[in-house]
Every structure is written in structure tokens, then in C-alpha cells.
Scaffold this motif. Structure first.
Motif, mmCIF file in Angstrom:
data_model
loop_
_atom_site.group_PDB
_atom_site.id
_atom_site.type_symbol
_atom_site.label_atom_id
_atom_site.label_comp_id
_atom_site.label_asym_id
_atom_site.label_seq_id
_atom_site.Cartn_x
_atom_site.Cartn_y
_atom_site.Cartn_z
ATOM 1 N N LEU A 233 -36.531 20.735 0.966
ATOM 2 C CA LEU A 233 -36.659 19.203 0.330
ATOM 3 C C LEU A 233 -36.947 19.343 -0.917
ATOM 4 C CD1 LEU A 233 -38.415 17.248 3.530
ATOM 5 C CD2 LEU A 233 -36.550 16.423 1.790
ATOM 6 N N GLN A 234 -38.020 20.130 -1.258
ATOM 7 C CA GLN A 234 -38.636 20.198 -2.603
ATOM 8 C C GLN A 234 -37.333 20.939 -3.730
ATOM 9 O OE1 GLN A 234 -41.837 22.783 -3.124
ATOM 10 N NE2 GLN A 234 -42.896 21.380 -4.483
ATOM 11 N N LYS A 235 -36.585 21.727 -3.166
ATOM 12 C CA LYS A 235 -35.610 22.150 -3.931
ATOM 13 C C LYS A 235 -34.339 21.083 -4.034
ATOM 14 C CE LYS A 235 -36.901 27.007 -3.090
ATOM 15 N NZ LYS A 235 -36.409 28.141 -2.142
ATOM 16 N N GLY A 236 -34.212 20.259 -3.279
ATOM 17 C CA GLY A 236 -33.111 19.438 -3.098
ATOM 18 C C GLY A 236 -31.811 19.839 -2.468
ATOM 19 N N VAL A 237 -32.253 20.777 -1.465
ATOM 20 C CA VAL A 237 -31.096 21.326 -0.762
ATOM 21 C C VAL A 237 -31.138 20.972 0.677
ATOM 22 C CG1 VAL A 237 -30.307 23.024 -2.256
ATOM 23 C CG2 VAL A 237 -31.892 23.445 -0.666
ATOM 24 N N PHE A 238 -32.337 20.035 1.094
ATOM 25 C CA PHE A 238 -32.356 19.723 2.447
ATOM 26 C C PHE A 238 -31.079 18.963 3.056
ATOM 27 C CE2 PHE A 238 -34.314 16.854 5.533
ATOM 28 C CZ PHE A 238 -35.119 17.846 6.491
ATOM 29 N N GLY A 239 -30.732 19.237 4.339
ATOM 30 C CA GLY A 239 -30.009 18.547 5.150
ATOM 31 C C GLY A 239 -28.453 19.099 4.917
ATOM 32 N N ARG A 240 -28.402 20.166 4.243
ATOM 33 C CA ARG A 240 -27.120 21.023 4.014
ATOM 34 C C ARG A 240 -27.109 22.171 5.075
ATOM 35 N NH1 ARG A 240 -23.055 18.951 1.118
ATOM 36 N NH2 ARG A 240 -23.823 17.752 -0.406
ATOM 37 N N CYS A 241 -25.935 22.515 5.632
ATOM 38 C CA CYS A 241 -25.743 23.453 6.529
ATOM 39 C C CYS A 241 -25.931 24.745 5.803
ATOM 40 C CB CYS A 241 -24.508 23.652 7.357
ATOM 41 S SG CYS A 241 -24.018 24.967 8.313
ATOM 42 N N GLU A 242 -26.504 25.926 6.034
ATOM 43 C CA GLU A 242 -26.766 27.103 5.494
ATOM 44 C C GLU A 242 -25.688 27.931 5.687
ATOM 45 O OE1 GLU A 242 -30.399 28.875 6.111
ATOM 46 O OE2 GLU A 242 -31.522 27.098 5.436
ATOM 47 N N HIS B 226 -34.117 7.697 1.798
ATOM 48 C CA HIS B 226 -35.212 7.169 2.624
ATOM 49 C C HIS B 226 -35.385 7.835 3.732
ATOM 50 C CE1 HIS B 226 -37.830 4.023 4.300
ATOM 51 N NE2 HIS B 226 -36.919 3.879 5.481
ATOM 52 N N ASN B 227 -34.367 8.055 4.320
ATOM 53 C CA ASN B 227 -34.344 8.877 5.570
ATOM 54 C C ASN B 227 -34.992 10.462 5.285
ATOM 55 O OD1 ASN B 227 -34.053 9.338 8.450
ATOM 56 N ND2 ASN B 227 -32.004 10.585 7.924
ATOM 57 N N PHE B 228 -35.084 11.080 4.019
ATOM 58 C CA PHE B 228 -35.411 12.206 3.886
ATOM 59 C C PHE B 228 -36.870 12.101 3.631
ATOM 60 C CE2 PHE B 228 -31.680 14.894 1.903
ATOM 61 C CZ PHE B 228 -31.012 14.851 3.076
ATOM 62 N N GLU B 229 -37.477 11.018 3.230
ATOM 63 C CA GLU B 229 -38.826 10.740 3.024
ATOM 64 C C GLU B 229 -39.570 10.449 4.463
ATOM 65 O OE1 GLU B 229 -40.881 10.817 0.280
ATOM 66 O OE2 GLU B 229 -39.127 11.324 -0.527
ATOM 67 N N ASN B 230 -38.878 9.888 5.385
ATOM 68 C CA ASN B 230 -39.336 9.901 6.729
ATOM 69 C C ASN B 230 -39.111 11.151 7.281
ATOM 70 O OD1 ASN B 230 -39.461 7.033 6.578
ATOM 71 N ND2 ASN B 230 -37.727 6.525 7.619
ATOM 72 N N LEU B 231 -38.209 11.901 7.208
ATOM 73 C CA LEU B 231 -38.371 13.250 7.779
ATOM 74 C C LEU B 231 -39.388 14.296 7.037
ATOM 75 C CD1 LEU B 231 -34.571 13.723 8.056
ATOM 76 C CD2 LEU B 231 -36.084 13.441 9.782
ATOM 77 N N LYS B 232 -39.706 13.972 5.655
ATOM 78 C CA LYS B 232 -40.562 14.948 5.196
ATOM 79 C C LYS B 232 -41.983 14.450 5.689
ATOM 80 C CE LYS B 232 -42.992 15.697 0.602
ATOM 81 N NZ LYS B 232 -43.025 15.409 -0.859
ATOM 82 N N ALA B 233 -42.085 13.242 5.969
ATOM 83 C CA ALA B 233 -43.469 13.000 6.735
ATOM 84 C C ALA B 233 -43.447 13.237 8.021
ATOM 85 C CB ALA B 233 -43.597 11.216 6.735
ATOM 86 N N ARG B 234 -42.660 13.482 8.660
ATOM 87 C CA ARG B 234 -42.293 13.991 9.923
ATOM 88 C C ARG B 234 -42.845 15.426 9.980
ATOM 89 N NH1 ARG B 234 -37.355 12.699 13.108
ATOM 90 N NH2 ARG B 234 -38.277 14.367 14.497
ATOM 91 N N LEU B 235 -42.385 16.095 9.217
ATOM 92 C CA LEU B 235 -42.526 17.530 8.995
ATOM 93 C C LEU B 235 -43.973 18.161 8.415
ATOM 94 C CD1 LEU B 235 -39.122 18.508 6.907
ATOM 95 C CD2 LEU B 235 -39.695 19.344 9.246
ATOM 96 N N GLU B 236 -44.347 17.178 7.516
ATOM 97 C CA GLU B 236 -45.916 17.389 7.326
ATOM 98 C C GLU B 236 -46.737 17.108 8.413
ATOM 99 O OE1 GLU B 236 -45.196 16.299 2.455
ATOM 100 O OE2 GLU B 236 -45.799 14.708 3.929
ATOM 101 N N GLY B 237 -46.490 16.242 9.151
ATOM 102 C CA GLY B 237 -47.311 15.807 10.470
ATOM 103 C C GLY B 237 -47.240 17.036 11.445
#
Length: 123
Positions: free
Chosen positions: A83-92, A8-19
């Protein structure tokens, strides 16, 4: 944080990023639409040289602003790709999950606080 809350948090962050991406795109358009000033400094003892210096400074400032906006757009776009690749939120750097509070503040963060601090230290 549960997996459901994290999603749910990722969906909110995705909307913020798109905005943010839309806002930056509009800002870039506005910068590019800005025309150099046409007011001439008639009667100036320096004449054309003064005008050229001012125009050069204005152009340099506009180009620097455009570069900063383009860099930010690239970071936001990169985060959206993660986000699309499913690796969002992990330290690189270390691969650990980035603190959700950090992601709230900086949704396109690439590193956890610890790794970012290590990377910013002078060698």
C-alpha cells in the motif's frame, strides 16, 4: 471502479489491515504469556514420562500457533508495505488488478483468482 472509489476502498482496506495486525500482535502476546500447566500427576503409574509428554505436546501446540500468527502478521505487514509503495491490489504474477471483491475478502491477497488457481495446481 473509478480511481476515487478505488482509493477510498484502499483506505478502508488499510484500516482493516492495521486492525488485523494489532489483533494478531495481541494474540501473539497472549500466546507468549501462557505458562505451562503446573499440575502434577501424582500417583500416576507413568509418573514423570506422562508429564513430560504432556508438556512437550503443549509446547509444540503453542509454538505452532505462534508460527501461524507470525506468518499472518508477515502477510499483513507485506500488504501494508505494498500500500505504501503504491502497488497494492495488483497480482504479483500477472500484474493485473485483483478483483476488489477478492481484496474485500482477503485484503492481503497477492494473486488474482486465476493465478492463484494456477499456482495451487499440482505440477
Amino acid at each position: 471502479m473509478t480511481t476515487e472509489n478505488r482509493e477510498h476502498n484502499f483506505e478502508n482496506l488499510k484500516a482493516r489491515l492495521e486492525g488485523e495486525y494489532r489483533r494478531l500482535s495481541e494474540q501473539l502476546e497472549a500466546l507468549r504469556a501462557t505458562k505451562p500447566q503446573e499440575d502434577r500427576r501424582e500417583g500416576s503409574p507413568f509418573g514423570k514420562r506422562e508429564e513430560e509428554a504432556t508438556e512437550t505436546a503443549d509446547l509444540e501446540n503453542r509454538l505452532a500457533l505462534e508460527k501461524r500468527v507470525l506468518d499472518q502478521m508477515a502477510e499483513v505487514d507485506y500488504a501494508l508495505g505494498k500500500l505504501q509503495k503504491g502497488v497494492f491490489g495488483r497480482c504479483e504474477n500477472c500484474g493485473q488488478i485483483i478483483d476488489p471483491a477478492r481484496m474485500e475478502i482477503l485484503p492481503y491477497a497477492k494473486y488474482c483468482v486465476s493465478c492463484k488457481a494456477k499456482l495451487n495446481r499440482p505440477a
